[in-house]
Design a protein around this motif. Structure first.
Motif, PDB file in Angstrom:
ATOM      1  N   PHE A 157      82.040 -32.363  50.744  1.00  0.00           N
ATOM      2  CA  PHE A 157      82.060 -31.339  51.191  1.00  0.00           C
ATOM      3  C   PHE A 157      81.851 -31.223  52.539  1.00  0.00           C
ATOM      4  O   PHE A 157      80.605 -31.608  53.017  1.00  0.00           O
ATOM      5  CB  PHE A 157      81.192 -30.165  50.544  1.00  0.00           C
ATOM      6  CG  PHE A 157      81.712 -30.072  49.049  1.00  0.00           C
ATOM      7  CD1 PHE A 157      82.343 -28.836  48.632  1.00  0.00           C
ATOM      8  CD2 PHE A 157      81.354 -30.889  47.942  1.00  0.00           C
ATOM      9  CE1 PHE A 157      82.832 -28.656  47.464  1.00  0.00           C
ATOM     10  CE2 PHE A 157      81.799 -30.700  46.682  1.00  0.00           C
ATOM     11  CZ  PHE A 157      82.504 -29.357  46.358  1.00  0.00           C
ATOM     12  N   CYS A 208      73.163 -22.655  49.283  1.00  0.00           N
ATOM     13  CA  CYS A 208      72.954 -24.286  48.820  1.00  0.00           C
ATOM     14  C   CYS A 208      71.685 -24.424  48.139  1.00  0.00           C
ATOM     15  O   CYS A 208      70.488 -24.016  48.659  1.00  0.00           O
ATOM     16  CB  CYS A 208      72.892 -25.043  50.283  1.00  0.00           C
ATOM     17  SG  CYS A 208      72.719 -26.851  49.665  1.00  0.00           S
ATOM     18  N   PRO A 209      71.683 -24.806  46.936  1.00  0.00           N
ATOM     19  CA  PRO A 209      70.424 -25.080  46.187  1.00  0.00           C
ATOM     20  C   PRO A 209      69.612 -26.071  46.809  1.00  0.00           C
ATOM     21  O   PRO A 209      68.311 -26.124  46.339  1.00  0.00           O
ATOM     22  CB  PRO A 209      71.159 -25.459  44.654  1.00  0.00           C
ATOM     23  CG  PRO A 209      72.433 -25.942  44.961  1.00  0.00           C
ATOM     24  CD  PRO A 209      72.813 -25.278  46.127  1.00  0.00           C
ATOM     25  N   VAL A 210      70.034 -27.157  47.535  1.00  0.00           N
ATOM     26  CA  VAL A 210      69.205 -28.170  47.925  1.00  0.00           C
ATOM     27  C   VAL A 210      68.859 -27.993  49.435  1.00  0.00           C
ATOM     28  O   VAL A 210      68.372 -28.987  49.992  1.00  0.00           O
ATOM     29  CB  VAL A 210      69.757 -29.515  47.528  1.00  0.00           C
ATOM     30  CG1 VAL A 210      69.545 -29.683  45.921  1.00  0.00           C
ATOM     31  CG2 VAL A 210      71.085 -29.771  48.023  1.00  0.00           C
ATOM     32  N   ALA A 242      70.941 -28.302  51.918  1.00  0.00           N
ATOM     33  CA  ALA A 242      71.879 -29.236  52.829  1.00  0.00           C
ATOM     34  C   ALA A 242      72.503 -28.858  53.898  1.00  0.00           C
ATOM     35  O   ALA A 242      73.030 -29.600  54.528  1.00  0.00           O
ATOM     36  CB  ALA A 242      72.576 -30.079  51.605  1.00  0.00           C
ATOM     37  N   ILE A 243      72.340 -27.501  53.969  1.00  0.00           N
ATOM     38  CA  ILE A 243      73.352 -27.077  55.128  1.00  0.00           C
ATOM     39  C   ILE A 243      72.252 -26.252  56.232  1.00  0.00           C
ATOM     40  O   ILE A 243      72.402 -25.083  56.446  1.00  0.00           O
ATOM     41  CB  ILE A 243      74.532 -26.080  54.855  1.00  0.00           C
ATOM     42  CG1 ILE A 243      74.890 -26.453  53.383  1.00  0.00           C
ATOM     43  CG2 ILE A 243      75.373 -25.856  55.726  1.00  0.00           C
ATOM     44  CD1 ILE A 243      76.088 -25.654  52.897  1.00  0.00           C
ATOM     45  N   ILE A 301      77.011 -30.073  56.947  1.00  0.00           N
ATOM     46  CA  ILE A 301      76.455 -30.404  55.726  1.00  0.00           C
ATOM     47  C   ILE A 301      75.778 -31.828  55.781  1.00  0.00           C
ATOM     48  O   ILE A 301      76.389 -32.674  56.129  1.00  0.00           O
ATOM     49  CB  ILE A 301      77.490 -30.326  54.561  1.00  0.00           C
ATOM     50  CG1 ILE A 301      77.982 -28.995  54.233  1.00  0.00           C
ATOM     51  CG2 ILE A 301      77.031 -30.845  53.153  1.00  0.00           C
ATOM     52  CD1 ILE A 301      79.262 -28.774  53.364  1.00  0.00           C
ATOM     53  N   CYS A 305      73.319 -33.520  49.799  1.00  0.00           N
ATOM     54  CA  CYS A 305      74.300 -32.664  49.134  1.00  0.00           C
ATOM     55  C   CYS A 305      74.302 -33.346  47.725  1.00  0.00           C
ATOM     56  O   CYS A 305      74.660 -34.407  47.397  1.00  0.00           O
ATOM     57  CB  CYS A 305      75.664 -32.665  49.690  1.00  0.00           C
ATOM     58  SG  CYS A 305      76.926 -32.141  48.760  1.00  0.00           S
ATOM     59  N   ILE A 306      74.451 -32.501  46.741  1.00  0.00           N
ATOM     60  CA  ILE A 306      74.581 -32.780  45.264  1.00  0.00           C
ATOM     61  C   ILE A 306      76.013 -32.278  44.841  1.00  0.00           C
ATOM     62  O   ILE A 306      76.316 -32.367  43.556  1.00  0.00           O
ATOM     63  CB  ILE A 306      73.438 -32.051  44.415  1.00  0.00           C
ATOM     64  CG1 ILE A 306      73.420 -30.461  44.530  1.00  0.00           C
ATOM     65  CG2 ILE A 306      72.115 -32.457  44.593  1.00  0.00           C
ATOM     66  CD1 ILE A 306      72.599 -29.870  43.343  1.00  0.00           C
ATOM     67  N   LYS A 307      76.749 -31.925  45.818  1.00  0.00           N
ATOM     68  CA  LYS A 307      78.175 -31.592  45.315  1.00  0.00           C
ATOM     69  C   LYS A 307      78.181 -30.571  44.325  1.00  0.00           C
ATOM     70  O   LYS A 307      79.162 -30.578  43.322  1.00  0.00           O
ATOM     71  CB  LYS A 307      78.934 -33.064  44.975  1.00  0.00           C
ATOM     72  CG  LYS A 307      78.904 -33.934  46.060  1.00  0.00           C
ATOM     73  CD  LYS A 307      79.650 -35.378  45.744  1.00  0.00           C
ATOM     74  CE  LYS A 307      79.480 -36.132  47.003  1.00  0.00           C
ATOM     75  NZ  LYS A 307      80.148 -37.380  46.746  1.00  0.00           N
ATOM     76  N   CYS A 308      77.672 -29.392  44.445  1.00  0.00           N
ATOM     77  CA  CYS A 308      77.488 -28.552  43.327  1.00  0.00           C
ATOM     78  C   CYS A 308      78.712 -27.651  43.725  1.00  0.00           C
ATOM     79  O   CYS A 308      79.315 -26.806  42.835  1.00  0.00           O
ATOM     80  CB  CYS A 308      76.417 -27.619  43.383  1.00  0.00           C
ATOM     81  SG  CYS A 308      76.358 -26.618  44.814  1.00  0.00           S
ATOM     82  N   GLY A 309      79.382 -27.506  44.888  1.00  0.00           N
ATOM     83  CA  GLY A 309      80.420 -26.728  45.306  1.00  0.00           C
ATOM     84  C   GLY A 309      80.180 -25.370  45.552  1.00  0.00           C
ATOM     85  O   GLY A 309      81.050 -24.539  45.570  1.00  0.00           O
ATOM     86  N   LYS A 310      78.957 -24.970  45.400  1.00  0.00           N
ATOM     87  CA  LYS A 310      78.467 -23.530  45.986  1.00  0.00           C
ATOM     88  C   LYS A 310      79.134 -22.835  47.141  1.00  0.00           C
ATOM     89  O   LYS A 310      79.734 -21.985  47.352  1.00  0.00           O
ATOM     90  CB  LYS A 310      77.022 -23.307  45.989  1.00  0.00           C
ATOM     91  CG  LYS A 310      76.397 -22.689  44.447  1.00  0.00           C
ATOM     92  CD  LYS A 310      76.216 -21.247  45.037  1.00  0.00           C
ATOM     93  CE  LYS A 310      76.169 -20.420  43.737  1.00  0.00           C
ATOM     94  NZ  LYS A 310      74.888 -20.821  42.682  1.00  0.00           N
ATOM     95  N   CYS A 311      78.962 -24.011  48.154  1.00  0.00           N
ATOM     96  CA  CYS A 311      79.345 -23.486  49.510  1.00  0.00           C
ATOM     97  C   CYS A 311      80.739 -23.352  49.469  1.00  0.00           C
ATOM     98  O   CYS A 311      81.221 -22.377  50.348  1.00  0.00           O
ATOM     99  CB  CYS A 311      78.951 -24.688  50.433  1.00  0.00           C
ATOM    100  SG  CYS A 311      79.433 -26.239  50.078  1.00  0.00           S
TER     101      CYS A 311
HETATM  102  S1  SF4 Z   1      78.089 -28.576  47.871  1.00  0.00           S
HETATM  103 FE1  SF4 Z   1      76.338 -27.679  47.120  1.00  0.00          FE
HETATM  104  S2  SF4 Z   1      74.719 -29.120  47.573  1.00  0.00           S
HETATM  105 FE2  SF4 Z   1      76.549 -29.641  48.768  1.00  0.00          FE
HETATM  106  S3  SF4 Z   1      76.393 -28.625  50.765  1.00  0.00           S
HETATM  107 FE3  SF4 Z   1      77.507 -27.314  49.370  1.00  0.00          FE
HETATM  108  S4  SF4 Z   1      76.065 -25.833  48.456  1.00  0.00           S
HETATM  109 FE4  SF4 Z   1      74.828 -27.570  49.438  1.00  0.00          FE
END
Ligand code: SF4
Ligand SMILES: Cc1cc2nc3c(=O)[nH]c(=O)nc-3n(C[C@H](O)[C@H](O)[C@H](O)COP(=O)(O)O)c2cc1C
Ligand code: SF4
Lengths: 116, 582
Positions: free
Chosen positions: B527, B544-546, B548-549, B559, B564-570
């Motif tokens: 991402f 972002c849960p961690v 990372a941004i 990012i 980044c744990i690649k959750c896709g939230k962003c």
């Molecule tokens: S994909 Fe998830 S963990 Fe990675 S930057 Fe976006 S919100 Fe944060």
């Protein structure tokens, strides 16, 4: 209720099969209820009572158009029989005001027209 | 139905559901008012008329005639000829050709499922009364044989044959069971039938009891279906009060009663031998067949197990005639099939179609086409036991044999539309994970093989597998298929084998190029935030849960790939499409 025989079964069939007008049915299956059909049914019941309208309000199962739930079918004298979809509290009140009381169809909510 | 109504109504419907510059309903209204007709005609914009991909159409009531309206000339003609002169424009009439045929769902959405009189009014229990007084068990089975009815629970076994086995087996007690365990992800056909028309299934079961010589039946319903359970319970009570269940049904000497047993929601309990074990109070584990339940089933007695939809067909067949039923469908598959049409389709819902209809007709003419008009990639049928049918085969007529030839199955009726955003490795992984979770663990091929297959699939989706691994995966698939004890294990490899058959390229991309073209396998994605598009709103950073941004000193959001744990939230929250998956 007494136990039926072949004859009394047929009698119920005949009595109950007579076409009736002036009713509203709300689809009350899991898909409908998940989309808010129980609130719609309650609203319709209240509005019918409040205005003292001679309309029967009932429920039915899923008619298949799950994407358009809650579905409300309306059969009122002098207006085409239609199924309204994506009904919420507001449009339920509109159905009563416009369709049932004033015998006019609603815009944008019809998902099926029944009968001839 | 609607009483006297000579005033015309024009229903206007945009069958493409696209944004149009002009509102056709307004245009028609203004032409009407120029002609001073607006007081006499109602113009109503409707959401849908059951027709798709035809541009703007109008339906004229009370005549019930549909016209296609392409431009202003057509509107002028409509008003001057159809409305003013009351003519029919024969050349422009659009035929309404409904693709659905409702036999099983004949009463769903029409009757009040909690009122037995509603069912009786629409010929309910007429078949039962005819069978008891004018027919014989042999005759019922003979009729079913002519009808060609096959089990709708997935296997497609001829119902008459099954009933005949149970009938011919001598025993002091026999049973009939309705299988309402319905556990495939995405399937809810049986639930809708039980919720919408429980008596049709009850009537089918009573007739089944009469035909095989059983006086006791069970509904096996999963506990996650509380409304279905409640409605079936009410229906059974009403039928009992009317003497349609219990002793001396309709005054005859035939006795039959029904009870409900609840399933705890294990998928494997839908398998007939596991289901029987579960009713007997044992652990829901399959046992080898033969003996088949119709010979030795519940408590060792001959037992017919039928699916909800199979049973809902019985009364209609006997009432309308076996030949009528046999005339519907394809050469080997008669009647209709109910599908839960879901996935990337505009109108998801419950449909019933004659066998032999093409998948294209289902998706485009009933489902209204692919969501957001994207490209269809394949259609999944048969759930975790089935496979994918790629778009090249959209014109295949749907029946048991055809779907099997294509490497899928009819299954119980899940039909999921997949588009270009769906990754086939991901789909295979989804279904396999379901089977691994639901495996009862009794036999090694399914228990261990399933675990291994899932590991390989996970590796492939992470880009950590080799072509050698893929061959091993295929090998295990074939062994699990052959060696598993029950249908769950025997069919669990199907989603993998069928995606491999048609979409091997996608597997190759994951393995060789570490690329997921559909951008589903997050381990192969990064991402990143596009500097050009980012407006520094900070939404992604907040969600972002961690964390990372972070915002850097230039007030830019970047990012941190390490975190980044690649959750896709962003990606989901950015309103400016500034977060990119690559
Ligand atoms: S994909 Fe998830 S963990 Fe990675 S930057 Fe976006 S919100 Fe944060
Ligand atoms: C793992 C597994 C799950 C099953 N689940 C169901 C189910 O939920 N409903 C169903 O009717 N049949 C299910 N079946 C099929 C049944 O074993 C059985 O074949 C079917 O109920 C027979 O009914 P029919 O002849 O009317 O199709 C399942 C089979 C397997 C192997
Ligand atoms: S195939 Fe799987 S679900 Fe079936 S008996 Fe074996 S372990 Fe259990």
């Amino acid at each position: 209720m007494s136990k039926l025989t072949r004859e009394t079964l047929n009698k119920i069939k005949q009595e109950h099969a007579k076409p009736r007008n002036n009713w509203i049915k709300v689809g009350m299956s899991t898909c409908g209820i998940a989309a808010g059909a129980d609130i719609v049914l309650e609203t319709i019941k209240q509005e019918v009572k409040k205005r003292n309208l001679a309309v029967t309000v009932g429920q039915c199962g899923c008619a298949g158009k799950c994407y358009a739930e809650p579905l409300v079918e309306v059969c009122i004298d002098g207006v085409p029989q239609v199924i309204y979809g994506n009904v919420d509290k507001k449009s339920a009140i509109e159905i009563i005001e416009r369709h049932v009381a004033n015998k006019k169809l609603l815009n944008d909510h019809i998902y099926n027209v029944k009968g001839k | 139905m609607s009483g006297k109504n000579d005033k015309k109504i024009i229903l206007v419907c945009d069958t493409d559901g696209k944004q149009r510059e002009a509102d056709y309903a307004d245009m028609i209204t203004s032409v009407l008012s120029e002609e001073k007709l607006d007081g006499q005609v109602q113009v109503i914009r409707v959401a849908e008329l059951g027709i798709y991909g035809q541009g703007v159409i109008v339906k004229i009531l009370p005549e019930n005639i549909i016209y296609k309206i392409s431009d202003e000339t057509a509107i002028a003609e409509l008003v001057s000829e159809v409305i003013k002169k009351n003519k029919t424009l024969k050349e422009s009439v659009l035929e309404d050709n409904p693709k659905q045929l409702k036999i099983v769902l004949r009463n769903c959405g029409i009757i009040d499922p909690e009122n037995i009189d509603d069912y009786i009014a629409l010929d309910g229990y007429q078949a039962l009364s005819r069978v008891i007084f004018d027919s014989s068990p042999e005759e019922v089975i003979a009729q079913l044989k002519i009808s060609g009815l096959r089990g709708r629970g997935g296997g497609g076994f001829p119902t008459a044959t099954k009933w005949n086995f149970a009938r011919r087996t001598e025993a002091d007690q026999k049973y009939i069971i309705c299988n309402a365990d319905e556990g495939d992800p995405g399937a809810y056909m049986d639930r809708s039938v039980l919720e919408g028309d429980p008596h049709s299934v009850i009537e089918g079961m009573i007739i089944g009891g009469f035909a095989i010589g059983a006086d006791k039946g069970y509904f096996y319903i999963r506990a996650e279906y509380p409304l279905a359970i409640e409605r079936v319970q009410k229906a059974i009570e009403q039928a009992r009060e009317y003497g349609l269940l219990g002793e001396n049904i309709l005054g005859s000497d035939f006795n039959f009663d029904l009870d409900i047993r609840l399933g705890a929601g294990a998928f494997v309990c839908g398998e007939e031998t596991a289901l029987i074990a579960s009713i007997e109070g044992k652990r829901g584990c399959p046992t080898p067949r033969p003996p088949y339940p119709s010979i030795k089933g519940l408590w060792g007695k001959p037992t017919v197990i039928n699916n909800v939809e199979t049973l809902a067909n019985i009364a209609v067949i006997l009432l309308k005639g076996a030949k009528w039923f046999a005339a519907i469908g394809s050469a080997t598959s008669k009647g209709t099939k109910v599908f839960a049409l879901t996935g990337k389709v505009k109108n998801s819902g419950l449909i019933e179609v004659p066998m032999g209809i093409t998948i294209r007709e289902i998706v485009y003419e009933i489902g209204g086409g692919v969501f957001e008009d994207k490209k269809l990639k394949a259609v999944q049928t048969g759930g975790p036991s089935g496979g994918v049918i790629p778009k090249e085969f959209l014109d295949t007529p749907v029946d048991y044999e055809n779907l099997q030839k294509l490497g899928s199955i009819m299954g119980s009726g899940g039909m999921i539309v997949l588009d270009e955003d769906d990754c086939m490795v991901d789909i295979a992984k989804f279904y396999l994970r379901f089977c691994v979770d639901e495996s009862c663990g009794k036999c090694a091929p399914c228990r261990i093989g399933g675990f291994q297959m899932l590991n390989y699939l996970k590796d492939i989706s992470r880009g950590k597998a080799s072509q050698g691994d893929l061959l091993k995966l295929e090998n295990i698939c074939n062994s699990v298929k052959k060696a598993s004890l029950c249908g769950l294990g025997q069919t669990a490899p199907n989603p993998i084998l069928s995606t491999l058959k048609y979409f091997r390229v996608e597997y190759d991309q994951h393995i060789n190029d570490h690329r997921c073209a559909a951008k589903k396998c997050t381990d192969l994605l990064r991402f990143v935030i596009s500097k050009e598009k980012c407006v520094s709103c900070g939404m992604c950073s907040r969600d972002c849960p961690v964390n990372a941004i972070p915002k850097n000193e230039n007030k830019e959001y970047i990012i941190n790939q390490e975190l980044c744990i690649k959750c896709g939230k962003c990606f989901d929250v950015c309103k400016f499409d500034a977060v990119i998956r690559e």
